[in-house]
Design a protein around this motif. Structure first.
Motif, PDB file in Angstrom:
ATOM      1  N   PRO A  88       0.823  -1.218   0.000  1.00 30.61           N
ATOM      2  CA  PRO A  88       0.000   0.000   0.000  1.00 30.61           C
ATOM      3  C   PRO A  88       0.855   1.266   0.000  1.00 30.61           C
ATOM      4  N   LYS A 658      -3.832   0.269  -1.187  1.00 28.49           N
ATOM      5  CA  LYS A 658      -3.292  -0.683  -2.140  1.00 28.49           C
ATOM      6  C   LYS A 658      -3.659  -0.221  -3.553  1.00 28.49           C
ATOM      7  N   SER A 664      -1.951   4.364  -6.152  1.00 30.87           N
ATOM      8  CA  SER A 664      -1.754   4.068  -4.730  1.00 30.87           C
ATOM      9  C   SER A 664      -1.381   5.367  -4.008  1.00 30.87           C
TER      10      SER A 664
END
Length: 827
Positions: A88, A658, A664
């Motif tokens: 992430p 994520k 992201s």
């Protein structure tokens, strides 16, 4: 010994946990934070998981749980540079489970940054981290703070070994590893692991690991070029699995050079990394890690506020030489040379008994060089006045005295041999861990002077011969001739219990650290000639965490840590040929001690990762490290200042997504309220003009180099095929440079962009790519951090009415815009 109520409570918690619960289930061995380290190969085929232990993962050796356990997934890397595009926040927020504030970066982030960077520059976006660069390429300097604590108060571990200078605590991360080999970095903002071989980590811990060797034969090649004449060539060769021996490894070589972005001069670096792994049986492994570095960097001049206002980025060393010009750039540079050997070993002695042993050896040496004008006759060797030095190329100074322009050479030489070991016993839901760390360090530092000829070249530039002082039987002219020995012994005992179907984890540990130091100064007149420091500190830790759901965790902890006084200068006088007396006196030899508490919550979701924590820390004998020039020289030394107590409180958080439609995002922020607890003693003049000690009313003032607000924003894009890119922006609030809060640097904002393209199939190559890194895209010219601190920037009266003179802190200048293009491929 006086014991505070808070320390007593921590000790009681430790004893209760140790008596009632003795250690953890096999599940507890995997409860630590895990990170996936790619193998640097672009193979798509699935492969079995191979667990690689870090030499200290079993049991409760961290503040409330096992240390970081790495899982290497052979052949899992999606791309040749190790990027998997699964972390992430674009690689800025890997999963964490440790019961403390902890953040990290993985290959998903590291591989997309400039290959010229270092460990410190890779973590600049994490919450609470303030990275103050001097070079836009990240090739020099490790000026970093976390929660107001600087890099000398933060423990740096590389593959489980402390490769920072064990006396000055400088991490020198540009020497440790090429970023092409860097697997991950984990940052613990408030506390070190209980079993970490550290005794300076009052401000937290930074742990870095190399990528594991690939199981398949091949390699990786990277070429970089860009502004400031930057270039880097990197080559790594992987052996793959060597037959059925269970051995695999890699070796790499790199060369990097660039010009300074301001002023003349530049940097050149040669570096070697090597890592070999042997695995066998049920989770047994031996790893051999080798690193070599040879680096030379022309230094930058650090301006005061007045010099910054007048000259800006034009305040630099001189590009030309003339007699008496000690600021000539070829007389002001530093060499960083190192050789590192680490051998982490993990043995499974029985199904519930493991042994971790990590021996390591570190050799670091200089020299550091700074220009200085010294008397050709009538100067001083220690407190002894010398006659005519009988040296050529003298000139007549402004006061009519014959002078010599010299390169002041400090060829420091330091060697450390050490071993850290732990035994971990699992019984039911308990794990009991016992460990021992021993370290032995020698440090030699003989300053010498090399006379400069009319062209500006210093004879014997590395001080191999120096200047002989007449009438001494051949002694070399020196300001300090230091010999220093340090021994460290540390014992630790830790225990973890898991309850309620492993949802509740209780951990406690106790560490006893013993540091013995002895230093001598062989310069005539040194008083004292010999100084001894012995430190014994009890360091309890306790923590608890509860897994509300499989994705939600709360935790709290109480930790202690200490730091022995920084730098050999804290134990010795410093002399100079221009002065009949010592220009620097020994500093405070009291150890710094911290007690901290944290409470936090983290969520690890299918899409969103989020964590937030509140912290409180109290320090006694807080030693603020200030870099100061030896008077009349261009030679910087570390100068610790004991300012008494400090209280730091705040809140930090981060959020990362994520990949969602290939994007992201990431956000982090921290609010910090750090204040001085005491009035700071300073030198003053009374009405009769005599020197006395007075105090400034600094209690309650904001701590220096501790911005109230810091934040970062990042956005990553990666389509997993061809196109990828990153944007990140960092905000750092204003920072005081004086204890009276009467001079500061303003807030600043910097941002970077990286863009890249992965080429489709190219015969005989695996995952070739081109990458563009744009650094400080707004070309913001700013002061990035105080380089030294003063009690006050204005002349004033102390509490007792004595006159206190104004000081002039110096500042680091942040790097300007840079553009770098790199080509890389696996093969």
């Amino acid at each position: 010994m006086r014991i505070s109520n808070r320390r007593l409570l921590l000790c009681c918690a430790t004893l209760m946990a140790g008596n009632g619960l003795a250690a953890t289930s096999a599940k507890a061995q995997t409860a630590s934070s895990k990170s996936v380290h790619a193998q640097g190969k672009g193979h798509a085929a699935a492969a079995p998981l191979r667990r690689r232990h870090n030499g200290n993962e079993s049991g409760v050796l961290g503040p409330a749980g096992p240390q970081t356990e790495e899982i290497a997934v052979s052949g899992s890397a999606r791309h040749a540079d190790g990027v998997t595009n699964t972390t992430p926040g674009g690689g800025l927020m890997p999963r964490q489970t440790a019961p403390r504030s902890q953040s990290g970066v993985t290959r998903d982030w590291i591989a997309k940054q400039t290959p010229s960077g270092n460990i410190s520059s890779m973590i600049a976006n994490l919450p609470g981290v303030v990275y103050a660069n001097q070079s836009p390429l990240g090739t020099a300097g490790d000026t970093l703070t976390m929660r107001g604590m600087n890099e000398s108060q933060i423990g740096y571990l590389f593959e489980g070994a402390p490769l920072a200078d064990p006396i000055n605590y400088e991490p020198y991360t540009s020497m440790l590893v090429d970023t092409e080999n860097l697997g991950s970095v984990t940052v613990s903002q408030g506390s070190p692991d209980l079993d970490a071989p550290l005794f300076n980590a009052v401000g937290g811990q930074i742990s870095a690991t190399e990528m594991n060797p690939s199981h398949q034969y091949g390699g990786y090649l990277s070429l970089l070029g860009g502004t400031h004449s930057a270039n880097k060539e990197f080559l790594r060769l992987d052996t793959g699995d060597i037959g059925n021996t269970g051995i695999r490894g890699f070796a790499s070589f790199s060369h990097l050079s660039n010009n300074n972005w301001r002023g003349p001069g530049g940097a050149e670096r040669y570096h070697i990394d090597s890592k070999f792994v042997k695995e066998w049986g049920e989770d047994n492994s031996i790893t051999a890690i080798f690193g070599y570095n040879r680096q030379e960097q022309t230094t930058w001049r650090e301006p005061t506020a007045a010099q910054w206002k007048q000259y800006g980025t034009g305040f630099n060393y001189s590009p030309t030489y003339y007699p008496g010009n000690s600021t000539y750039y070829k007389l002001n540079f530093g060499n960083l040379n190192s050789l590192d050997v680490i051998a982490p070993m993990h043995f499974t002695l029985a199904h519930n008994l493991t042994l971790n042993v990590t021996p390591y050896y570190v050799h670091q040496n200089g020299p550091s060089v700074g220009g200085e004008n010294i008397p050709a006759s009538g100067g001083y060797y220690g407190t002894m006045q010398y006659g005519d030095l009988n040296q050529p190329n003298s000139y007549v100074g402004a006061n009519g005295q014959r002078m010599l322009t010299t390169a002041g050479v400090d060829p420091w030489n330091q060697k450390t041999g050490a071993i850290n070991a732990s035994l971990n016993w699992t019984l039911g839901s308990n794990t009991l861990s016992f460990g021992y760390w021993y370290s032995y360090t020698t440090h030699e530092e003989l300053s010498t002077f090399a006379v400069v000829d009319p062209s500006g070249k210093a004879a014997n530039a590395y001080g191999r011969y120096g200047i002989t002082v007449p009438g001494t039987g051949g002694a070399l002219l020196s300001g300090y001739n230091l010999n220093f020995v340090q021994q460290v012994n540390a014992l630790y005992l830790a225990d973890t219990l898991k309850l309620l179907d492993d949802k509740l984890t209780l951990s406690a540990g106790f560490r006893a650290a013993m540091v013995a130091r002895q230093g001598t100064n062989d310069v005539p007149g040194a008083d004292p000639y010999k100084v001894v420091g012995n430190y014994f500190e009890p360091l309890p830790q306790f923590s608890a965490s509860y897994q509300i759901t499989p994705r939600d965790q709360i935790y709290l902890n109480g930790t202690t840590s200490f730091r022995a006084p920084e730098s050999v200068e804290a134990y010795s006088q410093i002399f100079d040929p221009n002065s009949a007396h010592a220009v620097e006196q020994p500093g405070s030899l009291k150890p710094e001690y911290s007690i901290g508490e944290e409470i936090g919550y983290r969520h690890t979701g299918k899409l969103i990762n989020f964590q937030i924590s509140a912290f409180n820390m109290n320090l006694t004998n807080h030693q603020v490290t200030s870099s100061a020039y030896i008077p009349n020289t261009n030679m910087l030394i570390s100068e610790p200042i004991n300012i008494g107590g400090e209280t730091s409180r705040g809140i930090q958080g981060e959020l990362g997504l994520k990949p969602w439609h290939h994007f992201s995002p990431y956000v982090s922020a921290q609010y910090l309220h750090a204040t001085l607890d005491n009035n700071v003693p300073v030198s003053a003049k009374n009405a009769a003009g005599a020197s006395v000690i007075d105090y400034l009313p600094t209690a309650g003032k904001t701590m220096v180099a501790a911005p109230h607000w810091t934040a970062s924003v990042g956005l990553s894009y990666d389509d997993n095929k061809h196109f990828f890119g990153n944007f990140d922006l960092r905000y750092v609030g204003s920072q005081w440079s004086t204890f009276m809060n009467d001079q500061r640097i303003p807030y600043y904002v910097v941002s970077d962009i990286s863009l890249g393209y992965r080429f489709p199939h190219v015969p005989h190559l695996k995952g070739p790519k081109i990458q563009l890194n744009l650094i400080n895209i707004g070309n913001n010219l700013y002061r990035s951090s105080p380089g030294s601190f003063s009690a006050t920037a204005q002349g004033r009266r102390g509490i007792y009415g004595n006159a206190i003179s104004a000081g002039s802190p110096v500042y680091l200048t942040g790097g300007n815009f840079a553009a770098l293009v790199s080509l890389s491929t696996g093969f």
